[in-house]
Write a protein that holds these residues in place. Structure first.
Motif, PDB file in Angstrom:
ATOM      1  N   PRO A 297       0.801  -1.235   0.000  1.00 18.69           N
ATOM      2  CA  PRO A 297       0.000   0.000   0.000  1.00 18.69           C
ATOM      3  C   PRO A 297       0.835   1.286   0.000  1.00 18.69           C
ATOM      4  N   VAL A 298       2.048   1.232   0.544  1.00 20.07           N
ATOM      5  CA  VAL A 298       2.915   2.412   0.538  1.00 20.07           C
ATOM      6  C   VAL A 298       3.186   2.854  -0.897  1.00 20.07           C
ATOM      7  N   THR A 299       3.544   1.900  -1.741  1.00 25.53           N
ATOM      8  CA  THR A 299       3.835   2.212  -3.139  1.00 25.53           C
ATOM      9  C   THR A 299       2.580   2.626  -3.894  1.00 25.53           C
ATOM     10  N   GLU A 300       1.469   1.970  -3.606  1.00 27.23           N
ATOM     11  CA  GLU A 300       0.217   2.335  -4.262  1.00 27.23           C
ATOM     12  C   GLU A 300      -0.189   3.766  -3.930  1.00 27.23           C
ATOM     13  N   ALA A 301       0.080   4.181  -2.687  1.00 21.54           N
ATOM     14  CA  ALA A 301      -0.275   5.539  -2.277  1.00 21.54           C
ATOM     15  C   ALA A 301       0.518   6.579  -3.055  1.00 21.54           C
ATOM     16  N   LEU A 302       1.769   6.280  -3.376  1.00 24.21           N
ATOM     17  CA  LEU A 302       2.620   7.246  -4.074  1.00 24.21           C
ATOM     18  C   LEU A 302       2.412   7.245  -5.579  1.00 24.21           C
ATOM     19  N   THR A 303       2.107   6.080  -6.142  1.00 25.45           N
ATOM     20  CA  THR A 303       2.049   5.959  -7.601  1.00 25.45           C
ATOM     21  C   THR A 303       0.635   5.945  -8.162  1.00 25.45           C
ATOM     22  N   GLY A 304      -0.352   5.595  -7.328  1.00 28.12           N
ATOM     23  CA  GLY A 304      -1.712   5.438  -7.831  1.00 28.12           C
ATOM     24  C   GLY A 304      -1.898   4.173  -8.637  1.00 28.12           C
ATOM     25  N   ILE A 305      -0.935   3.266  -8.596  1.00 29.14           N
ATOM     26  CA  ILE A 305      -1.001   2.015  -9.353  1.00 29.14           C
ATOM     27  C   ILE A 305      -1.487   0.893  -8.448  1.00 29.14           C
ATOM     28  N   ASP A 306      -2.532   0.180  -8.862  1.00 30.47           N
ATOM     29  CA  ASP A 306      -3.053  -0.973  -8.133  1.00 30.47           C
ATOM     30  C   ASP A 306      -2.169  -2.170  -8.483  1.00 30.47           C
TER      31      ASP A 306
END
Length: 455
Positions: A297-306
């Protein structure tokens, strides 16, 4: 794209996968043990198949029951989540034999990366930097003593089949070496069914930084930036954040290049994470996790990629549809793992029914969980009960939101304790705020807190 996907997991990650399946118009199926019959994840699926008792070896870790359930319900693919069978190449191969798509890398690649000693050799060949250590596992006293003399102290003994922070022992003195060797081999045999271990030089004062990659079946490999996982206890991560504070742009770029280079060298497909230790400008490779990470979820929060959506698309043979230039992480994000453990009793896991569960909310707060009032925390499984992730335009803002989020979180019940209070203390600590922490800092803060409480 698949019409029906079976989720071979439980808890928050099962619910996470189910939700993305729904977003994509895929019918989600779940398998469950008798202990999880009334869990939110089970209730969220379109179809539910009970596969065994609470003991994971007879349910979530029992491939025949999962394969049979997938075939019976008409699923075309199996998503393993993380843990359990997610990095089991034999299970992945079995899926293929029965015409099911395993949502993860090729079984052969997974087997190579699952053997940590072999993974080191492969990545060294690919040009990734290595810490000094044994190329092959060590199996007797003579080999251990000889390797230790070459490597020097401190060193770390690692299970060749290890993962998830387990099967590791740090040794500072030669007098402790042989006992640690025997103990680590025994622990590895119990945890992984494989007692092989290898030795590495232990880098104290280093940061633990990992790179999230995605690779499709058409030789496209991209990275989604780094995550700092340095705040850990006994090699178990408790706080993750991105970007890694204090990391220079040059080092960040080099880490990403190494991860993409390593993925290309082994023909990786799917979502994966390349892990490194960083000390100043020095970088050394640790391992590859060939699955979705707890901290995604950390990466999803920054990139908007699911990332789960991308896993499903890759497994279905679709192109990524992303170029590296299109991936632009924005702001900062932090995740705190809320475990049902008692910090005052050496983090002893708890079990019991939750009387109260109130999740934090508000701007830029995400909570991954399948907990709720009346839900029973099971003693048979991992102690993770929730993941709280906050985003901000910068690190200070993300930390401020995490403080608020943890203050709003309520998890109570008879005999129930969590790590939430400790983590709230940690994110206020001067060393964390100044980004001066490393892989040893969390244990130092814990010891410091205990000393204060005893005086």
């Amino acid at each position: 794209m698949f019409d029906k996907v079976l989720v071979a997991n439980r808890g928050e990650i099962a619910l996470r996968v189910i939700r993305t399946c729904r977003d994509m118009g895929i019918s989600p199926v779940i398998v469950y043990s008798t202990a999880d019959e009334d869990s939110p994840a089970v209730r969220a699926a379109d179809h539910r198949v009970r596969i065994g008792p609470a003991d994971p070896k007879r349910s979530y870790r029992y491939p025949p029951a999962i394969i049979e359930a997938a075939l019976a319900c008409g699923a075309q693919a199996i998503h393993p989540g993380y843990g359990f069978l997610s990095e089991d190449p034999d299970f992945a191969e079995m899926c293929g034999e029965y015409g099911l798509v395993f949502i993860g890398p090729d079984p052969e690649v997974m087997a190579q990366l699952g053997d940590k000693a072999l993974a080191r050799a492969l990545m060294a060949k690919a040009g990734l930097p290595m810490v000094s250590g044994t190329t092959d596992p060590v199996s007797n006293t003579e080999e251990v003593l000889g390797a230790a003399q070459e490597i020097g102290f401190p060193l770390i003994i690692k299970a060749a089949a290890g993962g998830g922070g387990r099967g590791m022992t740090v040794v500072h003195e030669v007098s402790d070496l042989l006992a640690a060797f025997r103990d680590t081999r025994a622990a590895a045999a119990v945890a992984f069914g494989d007692n092989r271990v290898y030795l590495e030089r232990y880098l104290s004062g280093a940061r633990h930084v990992e790179i999230q990659i995605l690779a499709d079946q058409r030789d496209t490999v991209v990275h989604l930036g780094e995550r700092d996982c340095s705040m850990q206890r006994r090699h178990q991560k408790l706080i993750e954040e991105s970007p890694s504070p204090g990391l220079s742009p040059e080092v960040s770029r080099q880490l990403a290049e190494y991860a993409v280079m390593g993925a290309r060298a082994i023909g990786y497909q799917g979502a994966g994470t390349f892990e490194f230790l960083v000390s100043g400008t020095d970088i050394v490779f640790i391992e590859v996790n060939s699955r979705i990470q707890v901290e995604h979820p950390v990466t999803e929060a920054l990139t908007g990629i699911d990332i789960v959506r991308q896993q499903l698309r890759i497994a279905a043979g679709e192109p990524l549809g992303l170029t590296q230039d299109e991936i632009v992480p924005r702001g900062a994000a932090i995740e705190c793992r809320i475990n049902v453990e008692d910090p005052a009793r050496e983090f002893l896991p708890c079990a019991g029914t939750l009387d109260e569960y109130t999740a934090p909310s508000g701007p830029f707060v995400r909570v991954d969980t399948d907990a709720g009032p009346g839900v029973r925390v099971q003693p048979n499984y991992d102690s993770l009960v929730a993941k709280v992730t906050t985003w901000g335009t910068n690190r200070d803002e993300a930390i401020a939101r995490m403080r608020r989020a943890l203050s709003e979180l309520r998890i109570t019940g008879p005999g129930i304790h969590t790590t939430a209070g400790l983590l709230a203390e940690v994110i206020r600590h001067p060393r964390f705020l100044a980004a001066e922490h490393d892989t040893t800092t969390l244990e130092s803060i814990i010891a410091e807190s205990r000393n204060k409480s005893e005086t």
